[in-house]
Design a protein around this motif. Structure first.
Motif, mmCIF file in Angstrom:
data_model
loop_
_atom_site.group_PDB
_atom_site.id
_atom_site.type_symbol
_atom_site.label_atom_id
_atom_site.label_comp_id
_atom_site.label_asym_id
_atom_site.label_seq_id
_atom_site.Cartn_x
_atom_site.Cartn_y
_atom_site.Cartn_z
ATOM 1 N N PRO A 478 -11.313 -14.555 -3.915
ATOM 2 C CA PRO A 478 -10.630 -13.407 -3.861
ATOM 3 C C PRO A 478 -11.295 -12.288 -5.097
ATOM 4 O O PRO A 478 -11.290 -13.234 -5.935
ATOM 5 C CB PRO A 478 -9.288 -13.994 -4.322
ATOM 6 N N GLN A 481 -10.573 -12.989 -9.201
ATOM 7 C CA GLN A 481 -10.181 -13.974 -9.621
ATOM 8 C C GLN A 481 -10.885 -14.321 -10.826
ATOM 9 O O GLN A 481 -12.071 -14.872 -10.509
ATOM 10 C CB GLN A 481 -10.014 -15.068 -8.528
ATOM 11 N N TRP A 496 -3.992 -10.939 -4.432
ATOM 12 C CA TRP A 496 -4.653 -10.488 -2.996
ATOM 13 C C TRP A 496 -4.359 -11.622 -1.907
ATOM 14 O O TRP A 496 -3.933 -11.245 -0.914
ATOM 15 C CB TRP A 496 -6.223 -11.290 -3.236
ATOM 16 N N LYS A 499 -0.930 -10.075 -0.482
ATOM 17 C CA LYS A 499 -1.277 -9.035 0.343
ATOM 18 C C LYS A 499 -1.875 -9.411 1.491
ATOM 19 O O LYS A 499 -1.370 -8.955 2.722
ATOM 20 C CB LYS A 499 -2.379 -8.270 -0.377
ATOM 21 N N GLN A 500 -2.672 -10.230 1.624
ATOM 22 C CA GLN A 500 -3.281 -10.922 2.954
ATOM 23 C C GLN A 500 -2.252 -11.539 3.892
ATOM 24 O O GLN A 500 -2.362 -11.586 5.144
ATOM 25 C CB GLN A 500 -4.414 -11.833 2.707
ATOM 26 N N ASN A 545 -9.337 -16.107 4.580
ATOM 27 C CA ASN A 545 -10.509 -15.145 4.714
ATOM 28 C C ASN A 545 -10.645 -14.827 6.082
ATOM 29 O O ASN A 545 -10.917 -13.607 6.408
ATOM 30 C CB ASN A 545 -11.604 -15.756 3.995
#
Length: 560
Positions: A478, A481, A496, A499-500, A545
């Motif tokens: 991320p 990080q 992050w 949010k994802q 991811n």
């Protein structure tokens, strides 16, 4: 010889099977779980394979210690037997009396009848009968067929005999032969015991030193510890041989710390292969001279001085602490996004640009084409991320680009497709040798294997006959990080991650009732077949991811 010099009660790296030094890695524990599961199953075969020195006997010893009270075990450690000898040995192990009707030895039937009666009696008493065959790669096809026929002894409820085969990787190849398909279909659980990872290798070294009485920082530099894994491949027996010789060399030369040069020299002595180039005369001494120097030193005061002063005076080249396996690696990544994090990757092709492997020659690659060094293979893998990684420290270079190395020893073909990224696979080509290849594309039927510009098409149905299960790849951390993701989900990676997962929840991929970040992680893990423990492990982040569309190379796209 060197124990007193290091302040130890005994030599920590003996290859003798001392139960006090037993080290159970995650793979060892999982292998043990497979064996214990086999006892409670309905019969058939359980298969445990692993490289020489990987710890199969260690697992077997621990298994015998934990075997339930209702199990009765017959153990065969010398499988070079005829079918008749095998039955005679099994009957002897179970305490079954056999008598021959004629003047010669008892026939197969004269062994099977009392054995079947014994197994039925055990079943009636609620007892499970287990046969363990060690070094099973030495079994002939005829004896394997006789073992298969033993699994025909059954009731309406279950098989009367559970058979556990333990052997080297060749055993998997034997069972893949068409002539043994009937036996292969009766394997209810199988596990390949891979080598230790670099982190586990370090933990293994620290564990054995601690059992022998070592306290404080490890007596090996960070680079030397990395060399231990590189030179041994993470095989415990080879680790013992190498570290034992390295500590002897340090003692003989009066060194207070074992560095990578001394480790390389020890490898040259033990494995009869060259290590790093020697930097001084003291690293050119042969094994016999090291031993004689050590003996001479034992008569002087050097050992007494070293046993007490070394631990007080030296710095801390290595510590016993390790990052938690289910947390982000503790190696720092830039706190603010750097240009490396925005590296230009190959543009995603159109959806219909699936790999076409039909024109490639069939695999597996010849053993001479395999990459023998993992770091070299990682450097080749870096080209798919448009990264020029060095062969000396590719994972360190990857971290500077916002990437992390990831390794696992038990990946499957389905996992290849799920992770969907170029990766390193370790292949074993018969008895000829082993090495690494790049998996660079995948279809429903086959995977593309590559070394440099050479490519091969390997059917997924045949991959397991050559692939050890060892898998390594790169993944993008991320942005921003720094350090590991804590249990409280703090820091840039947590933002992050939130949010994802929020985007995935809005798309309906995560249930709406998952409110906290931990609940969302658990829901994502359940949806992707992972252990729903809520830990943001590398495996979880890799799949996030992929689900979030983070730009990374993919196996399901056309290779560059």
């Amino acid at each position: 010889m060197y124990a007193a010099y290091f302040g130890l009660s005994q030599q920590p790296f003996s290859i003798a099977p001392d139960p006090r030094y037993l080290f159970m890695s995650e793979r060892h524990r999982e292998a043990l779980a497979h064996l214990l599961y086999g006892i409670e199953s309905g019969g058939g075969f359980v298969l445990l394979t692993g490289e020489i020195g990987a710890g199969k006997t260690t697992i077997c010893r621990r298994f015998l210690e934990q075997i339930p009270d209702h199990a009765r075990v017959a153990y065969i450690f010398n499988p070079k037997l005829t079918a008749n000898d095998l039955l005679e040995t099994i009957c002897h192990e179970f305490g079954v009396a056999v008598s021959a009707a004629g003047p010669g030895p008892a026939t197969i039937k004269e062994h099977l009848d009392p054995l079947n009666k014994h197994l039925l009696q055990c079943h009636a008493q609620g007892l499970h009968s287990v046969l363990i065959v060690d070094e099973a790669q030495c079994l002939t096809p005829e004896v394997l067929e006789q073992l298969r026929l033993l699994t025909n002894l059954e009731t309406n409820e279950r098989k009367l005999l559970q058979i556990i085969l333990i052997g080297q990787p060749e055993l998997r190849q034997m069972l893949a032969r068409p002539a043994l398909e009937q036996l292969a279909q009766r394997v209810i659980a199988r596990f390949h015991l891979g080598a230790l990872t670099e982190v586990e290798t370090r933990q293994y070294v620290a564990h054995r030193l601690a059992v022998a009485g070592w306290q404080g920082p490890l007596p090996m530099t960070e680079k030397a510890l990395r060399q231990v894994h590189r030179l041994t491949g993470g095989v415990p027996r080879r680790i013992n041989l190498l570290c034992d010789r390295a500590m002897l060399g340090a003692y003989a030369t009066g060194a207070s710390t074992i560095d990578h040069r001394l480790m390389n020299q020890a490898a040259a002595e033990v494995f009869d292969r060259p290590g790093a180039e020697p930097h001084s005369e003291r690293f050119q001494r042969p094994a016999w001279r090291w031993a004689s120097l050590a003996l001479a030193a034992a008569l002087g005061a050097l050992a007494l001085w070293g046993a007490t002063s070394w631990q007080r005076s030296n710095g801390a080249p290595a510590t016993l602490s390790q990052p938690a396996p289910d947390a982000l690696p503790a190696t720092p990544v830039a706190a603010t996004p750097s240009p490396a994090l925005a590296v230009e990757l190959p543009a995603a092709p159109a959806p219909n640009s699936a790999p076409n492997l039909a024109s490639l020659p069939p695999g597996p690659p010849p053993v001479g084409a395999l990459i023998t060094d993992e770091d070299q293979a990682f450097a080749a893998l870096g080209t798919f991320w448009n990264q020029d990684l060095s062969e000396e420290n590719p994972c360190g270079d990857a971290r500077q680009a916002g990437l992390q190395c990831y390794r696992i020893a038990r990946m499957t073909a389905n996992g290849l497709r799920q992770f969907d990224r170029p990766a390193l696979l370790k292949l074993h080509i018969g008895g000829q040798g082993s090495g690494y290849v790049l998996a660079t594309a995948i279809t429903d039927q086959a995977v593309e294997l590559r070394v440099d510009q050479q490519r091969w098409r390997m059917p997924l149905s045949a991959l397991g006959s050559f692939w050890s299960g060892y898998y390594a790849t790169l993944w993008r951390t991320p942005p921003g990080q720094q350090g590991r993701l804590t249990s409280g989900y703090n820091g840039p990676a947590a933002a992050w991650l939130a949010k994802q997962l929020g985007v995935l929840q809005a798309k309906g991929d995560i249930p709406a009732d998952a409110r906290t970040l931990k609940q969302k992680v658990e829901a994502f893990q359940r949806a992707n077949g992972l252990d729903a423990n809520g830990a943001a492990s590398p495996t979880t982040l890799i799949l996030i991811n992929r689900a979030a569309g983070v730009e990374e190379p993919r196996l399901t796209r056309v290779s560059p």
